[in-house]
Design an enzyme around this catalytic site. Structure first.
Site, PDB file in Angstrom:
ATOM      1  N   LYS A 175       0.922  -1.283  -0.009  1.00 29.79           N
ATOM      2  CA  LYS A 175       0.046  -0.125   0.032  1.00 29.79           C
ATOM      3  C   LYS A 175       0.899   1.075   0.135  1.00 29.79           C
ATOM      4  O   LYS A 175       2.009   1.338   0.608  1.00 29.79           O
ATOM      5  CB  LYS A 175      -0.825  -0.046   1.226  1.00 29.79           C
ATOM      6  CG  LYS A 175      -2.125   0.766   1.072  1.00 29.79           C
ATOM      7  CD  LYS A 175      -3.406  -0.103   0.456  1.00 29.79           C
ATOM      8  CE  LYS A 175      -4.652   0.671   0.436  1.00 29.79           C
ATOM      9  NZ  LYS A 175      -5.728  -0.393   0.138  1.00 29.79           N
TER      10      LYS A 175
HETATM   11  P1  NAD Z   1     -13.108   7.127  -2.687  1.00 29.04           P
HETATM   12  O1  NAD Z   1     -12.005   8.234  -2.549  1.00 29.04           O
HETATM   13  O2  NAD Z   1     -13.656   6.952  -3.991  1.00 29.04           O
HETATM   14  O3  NAD Z   1     -14.368   7.543  -1.357  1.00 29.04           O
HETATM   15  C1  NAD Z   1     -14.012   7.746  -0.143  1.00 29.04           C
HETATM   16  C2  NAD Z   1     -15.342   8.191   0.379  1.00 29.04           C
HETATM   17  O4  NAD Z   1     -15.155   8.289   1.763  1.00 29.04           O
HETATM   18  C3  NAD Z   1     -15.596   9.503  -0.162  1.00 29.04           C
HETATM   19  O5  NAD Z   1     -17.281   9.585  -0.521  1.00 29.04           O
HETATM   20  C4  NAD Z   1     -15.553  10.346   1.032  1.00 29.04           C
HETATM   21  O6  NAD Z   1     -16.349  11.541   1.067  1.00 29.04           O
HETATM   22  C5  NAD Z   1     -15.825   9.597   2.218  1.00 29.04           C
HETATM   23  N1  NAD Z   1     -15.038   9.880   3.445  1.00 29.04           N
HETATM   24  C6  NAD Z   1     -13.670  10.411   3.659  1.00 29.04           C
HETATM   25  N2  NAD Z   1     -13.372  10.723   4.795  1.00 29.04           N
HETATM   26  C7  NAD Z   1     -14.560  10.499   5.730  1.00 29.04           C
HETATM   27  C8  NAD Z   1     -14.997  10.580   6.891  1.00 29.04           C
HETATM   28  N3  NAD Z   1     -13.999  11.196   7.929  1.00 29.04           N
HETATM   29  N4  NAD Z   1     -16.296  10.488   7.181  1.00 29.04           N
HETATM   30  C9  NAD Z   1     -17.137   9.858   6.383  1.00 29.04           C
HETATM   31  N5  NAD Z   1     -17.092   9.693   5.022  1.00 29.04           N
HETATM   32  C10 NAD Z   1     -15.667  10.139   4.794  1.00 29.04           C
HETATM   33  O7  NAD Z   1     -12.546   5.778  -2.067  1.00 29.04           O
HETATM   34  P2  NAD Z   1     -12.935   4.521  -2.282  1.00 29.04           P
HETATM   35  O8  NAD Z   1     -12.078   3.821  -3.447  1.00 29.04           O
HETATM   36  O9  NAD Z   1     -14.396   4.203  -2.413  1.00 29.04           O
HETATM   37  O10 NAD Z   1     -12.604   3.475  -0.999  1.00 29.04           O
HETATM   38  C11 NAD Z   1     -13.250   3.793   0.150  1.00 29.04           C
HETATM   39  C12 NAD Z   1     -12.767   2.524   1.052  1.00 29.04           C
HETATM   40  O11 NAD Z   1     -12.737   1.384   0.480  1.00 29.04           O
HETATM   41  C13 NAD Z   1     -11.411   2.659   1.718  1.00 29.04           C
HETATM   42  O12 NAD Z   1     -11.247   2.193   3.108  1.00 29.04           O
HETATM   43  C14 NAD Z   1     -10.642   2.037   0.573  1.00 29.04           C
HETATM   44  O13 NAD Z   1      -9.342   1.612   1.318  1.00 29.04           O
HETATM   45  C15 NAD Z   1     -11.310   0.767   0.428  1.00 29.04           C
HETATM   46  N6  NAD Z   1     -11.369  -0.164  -0.583  1.00 29.04           N
HETATM   47  C16 NAD Z   1     -11.356   0.519  -1.821  1.00 29.04           C
HETATM   48  C17 NAD Z   1     -11.157  -0.374  -2.822  1.00 29.04           C
HETATM   49  C18 NAD Z   1     -11.261   0.079  -4.284  1.00 29.04           C
HETATM   50  O14 NAD Z   1     -11.212  -0.793  -5.385  1.00 29.04           O
HETATM   51  N7  NAD Z   1     -11.311   1.493  -4.626  1.00 29.04           N
HETATM   52  C19 NAD Z   1     -10.736  -1.775  -2.820  1.00 29.04           C
HETATM   53  C20 NAD Z   1     -10.953  -2.185  -1.395  1.00 29.04           C
HETATM   54  C21 NAD Z   1     -11.050  -1.542  -0.230  1.00 29.04           C
END
Ligand code: NAD
Length: 508
Positions: A175
């Site tokens: 990561k």
């Molecule tokens: P993203 O950047 O597309 O979206 C993040 C979202 O979280 C946004 O809506 C943002 O406003 C919200 N957010 C941020 N801080 C916040 C807070 N303090 N309180 C409430 N909401 C908050 O990110 P993503 O890719 O959707 O990732 C989201 C989660 O999923 C992360 O934990 C990431 O590690 C995990 N994840 C993502 C993937 C992927 O394929 N993108 C895969 C596995 C896990």
């Protein structure tokens, strides 16, 4: 080990589950030493040139320049708005402008008073933590966020090692990312910073070395920049496409990758619902985070008849008891250039609520899909749901977990729940190696089988139900006693990882 302020570090707290599972399987002591810390922790600095900005004046500063004559900045579209209220000052904005400046302050009609802040080179802290590669090349997301640290990336890199083992994809865990608030920079600045990040990290990356993917604050566009910089000048560029996953489908990405993490979350929820004989049609769902994972999960669940009754993100919370129109919310938050923070706040199809109220809404399922450590003990006490399906990485603290268990709220742990993303990343990597292009149906058929099979194995380990079925064999994984579902998921990961060390042995 205690952190600097006497509190356990995030990594140490997360590793409690690792040690619990390692004890349960009597892990070989040398294997434990090999995987309890990352292989490599790379911390480096990346520089980029930042453009001049117009920064809004505070109210009291404005009073001092209130009679400053307005400037006629005609090329208004050349002032690029940023989410923090500033504008990027592209030089073309000034070409035909009639300007009046006072102590570096400018008055732009309908926009306000701004201080011109000089751009120039800036330095950003960057990380790539390579946790383990015994099962295959390092694999894991790139995060652009203001709150990043070595502790956080160590935790997330280790999570990737467990997740790739659970998903049975031939990758390890990594990561990394950059400590930056991407919303406060222009597209061009983010592009330059990304190119420079890869320029510095190129030696660490490669389709058989370390393969980044999107995470919080990054997306397919950023993966394209990374691929461009990595392959620039290489003779056999097309062989290197698999250096990043999560690319646009037109440049070697996989069908289904954008929604894969959300799709995987839903496959897990479907399995939970099937076992509980719970009808997802009409189910009330809370979603935290409406980015890649949250929006895809919401869309797929809504298409199955579930009602998304509330959504919380970094900038606000909204609720609609009759169910939120997810397509309209997507158009408001994600597909709307004027919504600079891509927030759900201000959506007209729901009412604004507080984050405190969000946690207390009566619902069936909560999908945390934002950042880590959101479901603390206090939050877990207040939840009124039957299931927490962890779309985010590490959304539940150890204390939160204990409370959820005590309150008999079911959990689908992150390392299986959100494994759809890395699973389809593997399909993308495979298609890149073979120069193939699979259909979305093919991708989802494989994904569904992989997620449901591995989730079934984890449930068997949790209930100590050793069995062989036409789809899988849980006998080698059960540990002779029942265990909570999070530890069970870790048992599956650790047994698969440990096998490599035990069967391949150690080079001395
Ligand atoms: P993203 O950047 O597309 O979206 C993040 C979202 O979280 C946004 O809506 C943002 O406003 C919200 N957010 C941020 N801080 C916040 C807070 N303090 N309180 C409430 N909401 C908050 O990110 P993503 O890719 O959707 O990732 C989201 C989660 O999923 C992360 O934990 C990431 O590690 C995990 N994840 C993502 C993937 C992927 O394929 N993108 C895969 C596995 C896990």
């Amino acid at each position: 080990m205690a952190g600097r302020i006497g509190k356990k570090s995030l990594f140490d707290e997360a590793m409690e589950t690792f040690h619990r599972a390692a004890d349960l399987i009597n892990m070989h002591p040398r294997v434990r030493l090999e995987i309890e810390e990352p292989d490599f922790e790379h911390i480096f600095y990346v520089t980029a040139d930042i453009r001049d900005r117009l920064v809004p004046l505070e109210a009291e500063e404005q009073a001092k320049v209130k009679d400053l004559a307005p400037s006629d900045v005609r090329a208004g579209e050349a002032l690029e708005p940023l989410a923090n209220g500033s504008f990027i000052l592209h030089r073309r904005a000034l070409l035909e402008a009639d300007l009046t400046l006072k102590k570096g302050v400018i008055n732009i009609p309908k926009k306000g008073f701004f201080r011109i802040e000089k751009g120039g080179p800036r330095k950003f802290k960057a990380y790539r933590i390579q946790h383990n590669q015994v099962r295959g090349p390092y694999k894991g997301g790139i995060r652009y966020h203001k709150d990043c640290s070595l502790d956080l990336f160590k935790t997330l890199a280790a999570d990737m090692t467990w997740k790739t083992a659970i998903a049975e994809v031939p990758f390890g865990g990594a990561k990394g990312g950059i400590k930056i608030d991407p919303f406060n920079y222009s597209k061009e600045e983010i592009e330059h910073l990304t190119l420079r990040f890869v320029y510095k990290a190129k030696g660490l990356m490669g389709p058989f070395i370390d393969i980044p993917a999107p995470d919080v604050g990054t997306n397919g566009e950023i993966m394209a920049y990374m691929m461009r910089q990595f392959t620039d000048g290489e003779r056999e560029r097309h062989k290197l496409r698999g250096v990043v996953t999560g690319k646009d489908v037109r440049i070697g990405g996989s069908e289904g990758r954008v929604k894969a993490t959300g799709q995987g979350v839903v496959y897990c929820i479907e399995e939970w619902a099937r076992e509980k004989q719970f009808d997802l049609k009409g189910a009330r769902v809370l979603v935290q985070g409406f980015g890649n994972v949250g929006s895809a999960t919401a869309e797929i669940l809504a298409a199955q008849g579930a009602k998304i009754v509330a959504v919380n993100d970094a900038n606000g919370s909204i609720a609609n008891d009759a169910g939120i129109d997810v397509a309209a919310l997507f158009a408001h938050a994600q597909a709307n250039p004027a919504n600079l923070r891509r927030t759900v706040a201000g959506f007209s199809g729901a009412k604004a609520i507080s984050k405190d109220d969000f946690w207390e809404i009566d619902a069936d399922i909560l999908v945390p899909a934002a950042l880590g450590e959101e479901i603390t003990g206090v939050v877990a006490e207040r939840l009124k749901v039957k299931l927490v399906a962890e779309g985010a990485n590490g959304p539940t603290t150890q204390e939160g977990d204990r409370v959820l268990q005590a309150r008999k709220i079911d959990v689908i742990p992150d390392i299986i729940c959100n494994a759809g993303g890395v699973t389809v990343s593997y399909y993308e990597w495979l298609q890149n190696q073979r120069l193939e292009h699979w259909t979305e149906g093919e991708v989802n058929r494989r994904l569904e089988q992989a997620i449901k099979k591995n989730y079934a194995l984890i449930r068997d380990i949790s209930r100590n139900r050793a069995q062989r079925t036409p789809l899988y064999d849980s006998r080698p994984y059960c540990v002779g006693q029942e265990t909570d579902i999070r530890t069970a998921a870790m048992v599956l990961a650790l047994k698969r990882i440990e096998a490599h060390y035990l069967l391949e042995g150690f080079s001395q």
